[in-house]
Design a protein around this motif. Sequence first.
Motif, PDB file in Angstrom:
ATOM      1  N   THR B 142       0.829  -1.203   0.000  1.00  0.00           N
ATOM      2  CA  THR B 142       0.000   0.000   0.000  1.00  0.00           C
ATOM      3  C   THR B 142       0.864   1.254   0.000  1.00  0.00           C
ATOM      4  O   THR B 142       0.532   2.243  -0.652  1.00  0.00           O
ATOM      5  CB  THR B 142      -0.942  -0.009   1.219  1.00  0.00           C
ATOM      6  OG1 THR B 142      -1.708  -1.210   1.193  1.00  0.00           O
ATOM      7  CG2 THR B 142      -1.892   1.179   1.198  1.00  0.00           C
ATOM      8  N   SER B 143       1.991   1.206   0.712  1.00  0.00           N
ATOM      9  CA  SER B 143       2.849   2.396   0.785  1.00  0.00           C
ATOM     10  C   SER B 143       3.466   2.730  -0.573  1.00  0.00           C
ATOM     11  O   SER B 143       3.909   3.853  -0.788  1.00  0.00           O
ATOM     12  CB  SER B 143       3.962   2.199   1.826  1.00  0.00           C
ATOM     13  OG  SER B 143       4.992   1.365   1.319  1.00  0.00           O
ATOM     14  N   GLY B 146      -0.332   3.332  -6.211  1.00  0.00           N
ATOM     15  CA  GLY B 146      -0.585   4.556  -6.944  1.00  0.00           C
ATOM     16  C   GLY B 146       0.730   5.023  -7.552  1.00  0.00           C
ATOM     17  O   GLY B 146       1.478   4.228  -8.100  1.00  0.00           O
ATOM     18  N   ARG B 148       3.312   6.571  -5.838  1.00  0.00           N
ATOM     19  CA  ARG B 148       4.060   7.040  -4.674  1.00  0.00           C
ATOM     20  C   ARG B 148       5.558   6.856  -4.779  1.00  0.00           C
ATOM     21  O   ARG B 148       6.295   7.338  -3.939  1.00  0.00           O
ATOM     22  CB  ARG B 148       3.573   6.320  -3.411  1.00  0.00           C
ATOM     23  CG  ARG B 148       2.144   6.619  -3.074  1.00  0.00           C
ATOM     24  CD  ARG B 148       1.995   7.126  -1.650  1.00  0.00           C
ATOM     25  NE  ARG B 148       0.644   7.620  -1.457  1.00  0.00           N
ATOM     26  CZ  ARG B 148      -0.416   6.840  -1.314  1.00  0.00           C
ATOM     27  NH1 ARG B 148      -0.282   5.526  -1.345  1.00  0.00           N
ATOM     28  NH2 ARG B 148      -1.596   7.362  -1.146  1.00  0.00           N
ATOM     29  N   LEU B 270      -4.879  -4.505  -5.896  1.00  0.00           N
ATOM     30  CA  LEU B 270      -4.228  -3.202  -5.870  1.00  0.00           C
ATOM     31  C   LEU B 270      -3.063  -3.175  -6.845  1.00  0.00           C
ATOM     32  O   LEU B 270      -2.249  -4.074  -6.881  1.00  0.00           O
ATOM     33  CB  LEU B 270      -3.681  -2.992  -4.456  1.00  0.00           C
ATOM     34  CG  LEU B 270      -3.440  -1.573  -3.971  1.00  0.00           C
ATOM     35  CD1 LEU B 270      -4.736  -0.785  -3.976  1.00  0.00           C
ATOM     36  CD2 LEU B 270      -2.890  -1.629  -2.566  1.00  0.00           C
ATOM     37  N   ASP B 271      -3.007  -2.140  -7.666  1.00  0.00           N
ATOM     38  CA  ASP B 271      -1.866  -1.978  -8.559  1.00  0.00           C
ATOM     39  C   ASP B 271      -1.058  -0.772  -8.149  1.00  0.00           C
ATOM     40  O   ASP B 271      -1.568   0.161  -7.562  1.00  0.00           O
ATOM     41  CB  ASP B 271      -2.341  -1.802 -10.002  1.00  0.00           C
ATOM     42  CG  ASP B 271      -2.972  -3.065 -10.529  1.00  0.00           C
ATOM     43  OD1 ASP B 271      -2.364  -4.130 -10.356  1.00  0.00           O
ATOM     44  OD2 ASP B 271      -4.072  -2.981 -11.093  1.00  0.00           O
TER      45      ASP B 271
END
Lengths: 509, 509
Positions: B142-143, B146, B148, B270-271
Amino acid sequence: MSDPAEPKTINYLLLRRMGIDTHQEPVIYMRQDCYVCRSEGFDAQSRITVSTGTRSIIATVNMVTTDILSHQEVGLSESAWRRLQATEGEKATFSHAKPAESMSSVRGKIYGTPFSSQSATEIVNDITDGSYSDIQLASFVTSCAGSRLSTNEIISLTEAMVACGSKLDWGSQQVMDKHCVGGLPGNRTTPIVVAIVAASGLIMPKTSSRAITSPAGTADTMETLTPVNLSLKTMRSVVEKEGGCIAWGGSVSLSPADDILIRIEKALDLDSEGQLVASVISKKIAAGSTDVLIDIPIGVTAKVRSQNYGRKLAKQLIKTGEALGITVKTLFSDGLQPVGHGIGPALEARDILQVLNNHHHGPQDLRDRATTIAGEILEMGKVAPQGQGKRLAEHKISSGEAWVKFQAICEAQGGLKTPPNAAYTHDVAAGKAGIVSYINNRVIAKLAKLAGAPAAPSAGLDFHVKLGDKVCSDTPLFTIHSEAPGELQYAINFLNDHPGAISIEEESI
Amino acid sequence: MSDPAEPKTINYLLLRRMGIDTHQEPVIYMRQDCYVCRSEGFDAQSRITVSTGTRSIIATVNMVTTDILSHQEVGLSESAWRRLQATEGEKATFSHAKPAESMSSVRGKIYGTPFSSQSATEIVNDITDGSYSDIQLASFVTSCAGSRLSTNEIISLTEAMVACGSKLDWGSQQVMDKHCVGGLPGNRTTPIVVAIVAASGLIMPKTSSRAITSPAGTADTMETLTPVNLSLKTMRSVVEKEGGCIAWGGSVSLSPADDILIRIEKALDLDSEGQLVASVISKKIAAGSTDVLIDIPIGVTAKVRSQNYGRKLAKQLIKTGEALGITVKTLFSDGLQPVGHGIGPALEARDILQVLNNHHHGPQDLRDRATTIAGEILEMGKVAPQGQGKRLAEHKISSGEAWVKFQAICEAQGGLKTPPNAAYTHDVAAGKAGIVSYINNRVIAKLAKLAGAPAAPSAGLDFHVKLGDKVCSDTPLFTIHSEAPGELQYAINFLNDHPGAISIEEESI
């Protein structure tokens, strides 16, 4: 004539308690070759709905390939058994769990779309229902971590968290409360503050949390002195009788989503400004509080490291409180070193008793912080004039009134007991002469946790020095307390790996 | 005289295979009342190191409170058993697992500190060692999600991922490769491209992944035709003989960290741009490729939704490739609708066979995409002049050379087999007359997954229409294929809940 085809009617299996503790995540053990598994297409890690006549839960499948289960049986982990309120041999049916639709809002947040009031509600409801797996919870927590939530998102999450649990009503115009943002080992002011405030005639029904990432929460500490798993009914009768209580918030189901999130935050050792504000304010609203003082210790190794971040956090707390109709006041305090002597549930409890008893060993810094906070609350409650609160609070301790009240509260909660002592201890010496110049709160907290706190209540650290103290090479800086030799050794190993936990500066001649 | 104290020497227990499949996370089942648990202070969810004489692993503790284990035994889940390479009754010792220190860099990233080359290496090594729990992996994924990760962070992660696995060397100056960023159901060009490129005399040892969030990966599809779990030795002999292969990347341990992360990304659906680039480029470098063509389908419901994001991704891929010494070329393609007819491993395999056989049912769009990609690779490999690649690729199919090469590759991998058929099917009709005007790739992909793909190889969807096709009310749009009635029903229920998956626009008169 009987049909030679596979019987289609047997879609139930019999529940068996496996006696396996998987912590909170509910697990169902299914034979890989059972009819239900094959016909439904379940797989290891599938999330499925398990239903009895009366209740249903979502559980994660673990596949069993041996004969520890018969063909007619499925096993449940302890948490699944509890949530389903199952009985041995009860019939259950099974289906694919609907995917938690609100995870799409979590993904949206990760990609940059803020939570709306509606998506916050859906997420919090799904979390409360147990629809999120542990890794989904971890992703949600991470998506909110740091400063990723706006004020509006925080307010939405807070409202949703309040709405999903019960809300208390104390039948009083003013209900006082306090909270400490934490990060400072040993900062256990709450029991002292409640005793002072209740002894001054105000209502303070305090619900506290267990440790998130620290070696002890107030609930953990108080549990070594008196029962804290109070039913709402008991809590009510304690408060009616004594004006205050110190209970574990989780046992009265205030903000249940928060309790689930806290477990994941703890495992990740992760804090989030937004989650923190939502957690604190939702618990306060749910607890029926109207006036809340929030203590924010600031220090380079405290949870809040800078004045800037402290002010930002204070603003979010005050704004969110305001949006939800309560008065929030904040207080910045010094977060450079641990408070009191003890770190860990039982050791902190000992400090509290010494302060309340005016014992000469009672840590002065703990007493001073408690009376500062209590003083502010006495002023918010208008039982002390502006600027006179601290003096009144101090008087409540020195007169013994606070100690009398504390004993009465513990008696009402189920009796005052003596905190336990640890079986294993180890002194850590300064190693060189000089002045204690720096204490890393984070390393110290981790050390206390590795020693076993808070799960082992008597474990932790007992500090013998403060910043600025002069020490010799063999002066003990602190003593590690542990309930098991393995944990003691592990803490010692960690300390050896982190020699910079405490700095001793040689005195200039 | 014997010592009456608890025996200190018995710190081992005997391993037992529990036959419980917990998926990848290794779990150890321990009696709560066993000496080791008590003396070490283990708890449910503790992460501990389990060591035999020769190997050691980190596993998560589940506590057992019944007699399914004797006092001398501990149980291991299937994944723990495999990783430890344990034997029944083998002695093992236990200690607290050292906390994965690199998680502090993950927390740092969450709070805003970019990964350094060193922290990326530490994280990837800890992940490869199995030091991260599932929720820690979820937090890391998750970190990075997107956009990031910066280019430097992506390069660092890519380097670390290459370094932690094995790297192949094909003894050839040029080694061709391709990748599709995905998100487009049925876009299974790879087997056709490899057949064309190898038939043209270039080296193309293709390692493919299994599905991450899609209903089928190339490895899943090829597995219905021929073995893909090839050892490095087998892969080498296939490539020496035929110039190309189509193997599962995970079976040759290229970029092992990536395989662990992919499981979590899949569970979270999640990508991440950075993870995607690191995953693709690390696998290519590790596979020994020198020239890589990357297909990026763009469409509102494809993985890449806009030209802008497509260009950004292309830039990251090219830059990261360059930093690690390989040539990367990108190609944008239309991502508005599924490719071919089938979606799901076996159904896509059928499409591939039809294209290679010049069968009149062979989907033209799949053929066209495959020859475009193969044409670019033929030009990169300098066996076709600029602008002539596609024509040569097309000729390799129409002449039958590609089909001959494909059969030879499958034979070398272990034999060509016929893809399976699903036991349960359900036709979905248009419901009204008009023109097919919109297909939501994401809903369609989810539907195929709910029908059982890719775990159930014959499950998925078989499309009968394309965008722009005229349909009557009873024209079947597609057929759902499933291996279990539960999954078929679940897909149907999901479709009923999502009526906008395909839009039919009425023709204006």
